[in-house]
Design a protein around this motif. Structure first.
Motif, PDB file in Angstrom:
ATOM      1  N   ILE A 149      -1.353   9.700  10.606  1.00  9.96           N
ATOM      2  CA  ILE A 149      -0.357  10.774  10.704  1.00  9.96           C
ATOM      3  C   ILE A 149      -0.306  11.321  12.119  1.00  9.96           C
ATOM      4  O   ILE A 149       0.768  11.536  12.700  1.00  9.96           O
ATOM      5  N   ALA A 150      -1.490  11.551  12.703  1.00 16.37           N
ATOM      6  CA  ALA A 150      -1.556  12.091  14.062  1.00 16.37           C
ATOM      7  C   ALA A 150      -0.944  11.127  15.072  1.00 16.37           C
ATOM      8  O   ALA A 150      -0.241  11.544  16.005  1.00 16.37           O
ATOM      9  N   VAL A 151      -1.211   9.829  14.901  1.00 20.37           N
ATOM     10  CA  VAL A 151      -0.622   8.828  15.805  1.00 20.37           C
ATOM     11  C   VAL A 151       0.899   8.907  15.746  1.00 20.37           C
ATOM     12  O   VAL A 151       1.579   8.858  16.782  1.00 20.37           O
ATOM     13  N   GLN A 152       1.432   9.043  14.540  1.00 19.37           N
ATOM     14  CA  GLN A 152       2.887   9.135  14.385  1.00 19.37           C
ATOM     15  C   GLN A 152       3.437  10.391  15.047  1.00 19.37           C
ATOM     16  O   GLN A 152       4.497  10.368  15.685  1.00 19.37           O
ATOM     17  N   ILE A 153       2.720  11.498  14.916  1.00 14.46           N
ATOM     18  CA  ILE A 153       3.153  12.754  15.536  1.00 14.46           C
ATOM     19  C   ILE A 153       3.212  12.603  17.055  1.00 14.46           C
ATOM     20  O   ILE A 153       4.175  13.022  17.715  1.00 14.46           O
ATOM     21  N   TRP A 191      11.197  10.049  -3.244  1.00 15.38           N
ATOM     22  CA  TRP A 191      12.622  10.145  -2.881  1.00 15.38           C
ATOM     23  C   TRP A 191      12.873   9.422  -1.560  1.00 15.38           C
ATOM     24  O   TRP A 191      13.880   8.726  -1.403  1.00 15.38           O
ATOM     25  N   THR A 192      11.945   9.567  -0.627  1.00 15.50           N
ATOM     26  CA  THR A 192      12.078   8.891   0.667  1.00 15.50           C
ATOM     27  C   THR A 192      12.110   7.372   0.482  1.00 15.50           C
ATOM     28  O   THR A 192      12.935   6.675   1.089  1.00 15.50           O
ATOM     29  N   LEU A 193      11.222   6.849  -0.358  1.00 10.66           N
ATOM     30  CA  LEU A 193      11.234   5.416  -0.636  1.00 10.66           C
ATOM     31  C   LEU A 193      12.531   4.997  -1.326  1.00 10.66           C
ATOM     32  O   LEU A 193      13.086   3.936  -1.032  1.00 10.66           O
ATOM     33  N   ASP A 194      13.021   5.822  -2.223  1.00  8.26           N
ATOM     34  CA  ASP A 194      14.260   5.485  -2.929  1.00  8.26           C
ATOM     35  C   ASP A 194      15.463   5.450  -1.996  1.00  8.26           C
ATOM     36  O   ASP A 194      16.479   4.810  -2.313  1.00  8.26           O
ATOM     37  N   GLN A 195      15.345   6.099  -0.833  1.00 10.31           N
ATOM     38  CA  GLN A 195      16.429   6.057   0.151  1.00 10.31           C
ATOM     39  C   GLN A 195      16.352   4.807   1.023  1.00 10.31           C
ATOM     40  O   GLN A 195      17.195   4.600   1.897  1.00 10.31           O
ATOM     41  N   GLY A 196      15.332   3.988   0.790  1.00 10.59           N
ATOM     42  CA  GLY A 196      15.209   2.742   1.539  1.00 10.59           C
ATOM     43  C   GLY A 196      14.246   2.800   2.702  1.00 10.59           C
ATOM     44  O   GLY A 196      14.102   1.809   3.438  1.00 10.59           O
ATOM     45  N   ALA A 197      13.573   3.930   2.899  1.00 10.81           N
ATOM     46  CA  ALA A 197      12.619   4.054   4.003  1.00 10.81           C
ATOM     47  C   ALA A 197      11.323   3.314   3.661  1.00 10.81           C
ATOM     48  O   ALA A 197      11.004   3.089   2.498  1.00 10.81           O
ATOM     49  N   ARG A 198      10.563   2.945   4.702  1.00 10.86           N
ATOM     50  CA  ARG A 198       9.285   2.276   4.473  1.00 10.86           C
ATOM     51  C   ARG A 198       8.270   3.230   3.857  1.00 10.86           C
ATOM     52  O   ARG A 198       7.444   2.833   3.055  1.00 10.86           O
ATOM     53  N   GLY A 199       8.292   4.475   4.260  1.00 14.75           N
ATOM     54  CA  GLY A 199       7.469   5.491   3.630  1.00 14.75           C
ATOM     55  C   GLY A 199       6.001   5.486   4.008  1.00 14.75           C
ATOM     56  O   GLY A 199       5.197   6.151   3.352  1.00 14.75           O
ATOM     57  N   GLU A 252       5.059   9.090   5.193  1.00 11.70           N
ATOM     58  CA  GLU A 252       5.161  10.023   4.076  1.00 11.70           C
ATOM     59  C   GLU A 252       4.072   9.768   3.027  1.00 11.70           C
ATOM     60  O   GLU A 252       3.457  10.709   2.511  1.00 11.70           O
ATOM     61  N   SER A 253       3.827   8.492   2.734  1.00  6.68           N
ATOM     62  CA  SER A 253       2.813   8.188   1.722  1.00  6.68           C
ATOM     63  C   SER A 253       1.417   8.544   2.218  1.00  6.68           C
ATOM     64  O   SER A 253       0.558   8.964   1.431  1.00  6.68           O
ATOM     65  N   SER A 254       1.176   8.402   3.524  1.00  8.87           N
ATOM     66  CA  SER A 254      -0.118   8.816   4.069  1.00  8.87           C
ATOM     67  C   SER A 254      -0.304  10.323   3.941  1.00  8.87           C
ATOM     68  O   SER A 254      -1.388  10.800   3.577  1.00  8.87           O
ATOM     69  N   LEU A 272       0.789  -1.219   0.000  1.00  7.79           N
ATOM     70  CA  LEU A 272       0.000   0.000   0.000  1.00  7.79           C
ATOM     71  C   LEU A 272       0.827   1.279   0.000  1.00  7.79           C
ATOM     72  O   LEU A 272       0.405   2.282  -0.583  1.00  7.79           O
ATOM     73  N   ALA A 273       1.972   1.289   0.658  1.00  4.88           N
ATOM     74  CA  ALA A 273       2.751   2.533   0.715  1.00  4.88           C
ATOM     75  C   ALA A 273       3.097   3.045  -0.679  1.00  4.88           C
ATOM     76  O   ALA A 273       2.773   4.192  -1.027  1.00  4.88           O
TER      77      ALA A 273
END
Length: 395
Positions: free
Chosen positions: A383-387, A314-322, A325-327, A249-250
């Motif tokens: 997003i709010a949960v992550q914050i 770009w974030t995904l290309d750096q290897g992050a799960r994203g 960011e995708s949300s 999904l990301a």
């Protein structure tokens, strides 16, 4: 260093895709095989062959399957070009749900599964579905699975109902999410299964009538009546379906955004041309402040959406799960592009609510896009949960 440049190779391919879509795919937008339930399988096959002849089919596929395997940022550029027509991604075989399913299968399918179920989809010979959503269960909260799988030590027997299963009619590669019941033979929990669409017990009850019409064969209501599958049908490990779904999904959220950015750009181009040539009260309507502001807001929204997509890619290309960011991008871009399409309808006036241009179709499809791969509210909650978690970590 922040670099917004595009490589010459990617730019050339982008221009080739855009020209192909305009010259060869746009004329099919008035084809009667583009129905209220989306393009038919026959139309899809014809479009796919056009892309195959131009060596533009399934560009995103891994190189081991003959694809070009572009980076996520390069995908953003190419998919935007393909999205100029809602039939563009269908022709290039980068439309949902196949695009996301190909990504998932390339990550977790066994070699045997990949050859049987993935390669034919990559080559454009068959379609795939991801059967998760249920009328009274799994949807934006996949943990509410009501479809069950019983394991007897040899086979899994699946029973349940799904709906809004995109492209179910005629699809051959099926990914089914079901909850494996506790049993004495092995692990349990939400699990993915991989099988042929002709497997006995898979019953397509009907195709739903929905406001969008850009997905091949529309969205089906499906019933599983004692679908019996061997252990070799397991896709990945038992109990890991929710983790695999997030893996899919990301990036899939972002590819939706890429394609719809292209469609919104198309709507804007039509609105701009109309504003330039249509007159009212003694001058082109684009010279009236009300219309000019709408066009300006659209241009701002398109560029903001483009840059947000590129950032997440770009974030995904750096290897992050994203996931975070995708949300953020899915929530913001889906809302912004809907506003763009709405303004285009307004600029076109009466023409904007007709089928004289593709803008009305884009508007309807864009409204549905706000729900694809999770509604805005679900993403904002995540997003709010992550914050809040970050705040706790700082204490």
């Amino acid at each position: 260093m922040i670099d917004f440049s595009i490589s010459a190779e990617t730019a050339a391919l982008r221009d080739e895709i855009r020209a192909f879509v305009i010259d060869e795919i746009v004329p099919y937008e008035t084809d009667p095989r583009l129905t209220q339930h989306g393009p038919t399988d026959e139309l899809r096959g014809e479009l796919v062959e056009l892309a195959r002849k131009r060596d533009l089919l399934t560009l995103q596929a891994p190189k081991r399957f003959g694809g070009r395997e572009p980076s996520h940022v390069d995908q953003a550029v190419l998919y935007e070009a393909a999205g100029w027509s809602t039939l563009g991604p269908v022709a290039l075989n980068c439309a949902a749900p196949d695009e996301g399913n190909m990504f998932l299968l390339s990550k977790i399918a066994t070699e045997e599964q990949a050859e049987t179920f993935l390669r034919p989809v990559i080559e454009g010979h068959q379609r795939s579905v991801f059967a998760m959503t249920e009328p009274d269960g799994a949807g934006s909260d996949p943990k509410q699975l009501t479809t069950k799988a019983v394991f007897d030590g040899t086979n899994y027997t699946i029973n349940g109902q799904k709906w809004l299963i995109t492209g179910a009619t005629g699809a051959k590669t099926w990914i089914i999410m079901a909850d494996v019941e506790p049993n004495p033979h092995g692990p349990s929990g939400p699990t993915l299964f991989l099988c042929d669409g002709n497997t006995p017990g898979i019953v397509i009850e009907r195709v739903m009538s929905t406001m969008d019409r850009n997905y091949v064969e529309g969205h089906g209501v499906v019933r599983f009546d004692d679908v019996t599958l061997p252990q070799s049908a397991l896709l990945g490990d038992v109990g890991e379906a929710l983790r695999y779904a997030q893996l899919r999904l990301a990036p899939a959220r972002l590819t939706h955004c890429m394609r719809w950015l292209g469609a919104a750009e198309r709507a804007q181009s039509i609105a701009v041309e109309h504003a330039r040539t249509r007159t009212a009260f003694g001058k082109p309507i684009g010279e009236h402040q009300g219309v000019s502001f709408m066009l300006a807001d659209n241009e701002i929204g398109l560029q903001q959406s483009r840059l947000a997509i590129w950032w997440a890619c770009w974030t995904l290309d750096q290897g992050a799960r994203g996931r975070h960011e995708s949300s953020m991008v899915k929530a913001s871009v889906s809302e912004e592009l809907y506003k763009v399409a709405d303004r285009c309808v307004q600029v076109l006036g009466g023409m904007g609510i007709s089928d004289e241009t593709p803008v009305a179709m884009i508007f309807r499809d864009m409204r549905a896009f706000r729900l694809y791969d999770g509604p805005t509210e679900v993403h904002k909650h995540a997003i709010a949960v992550q914050i809040l978690r970050r705040l706790e970590d700082r204490r």
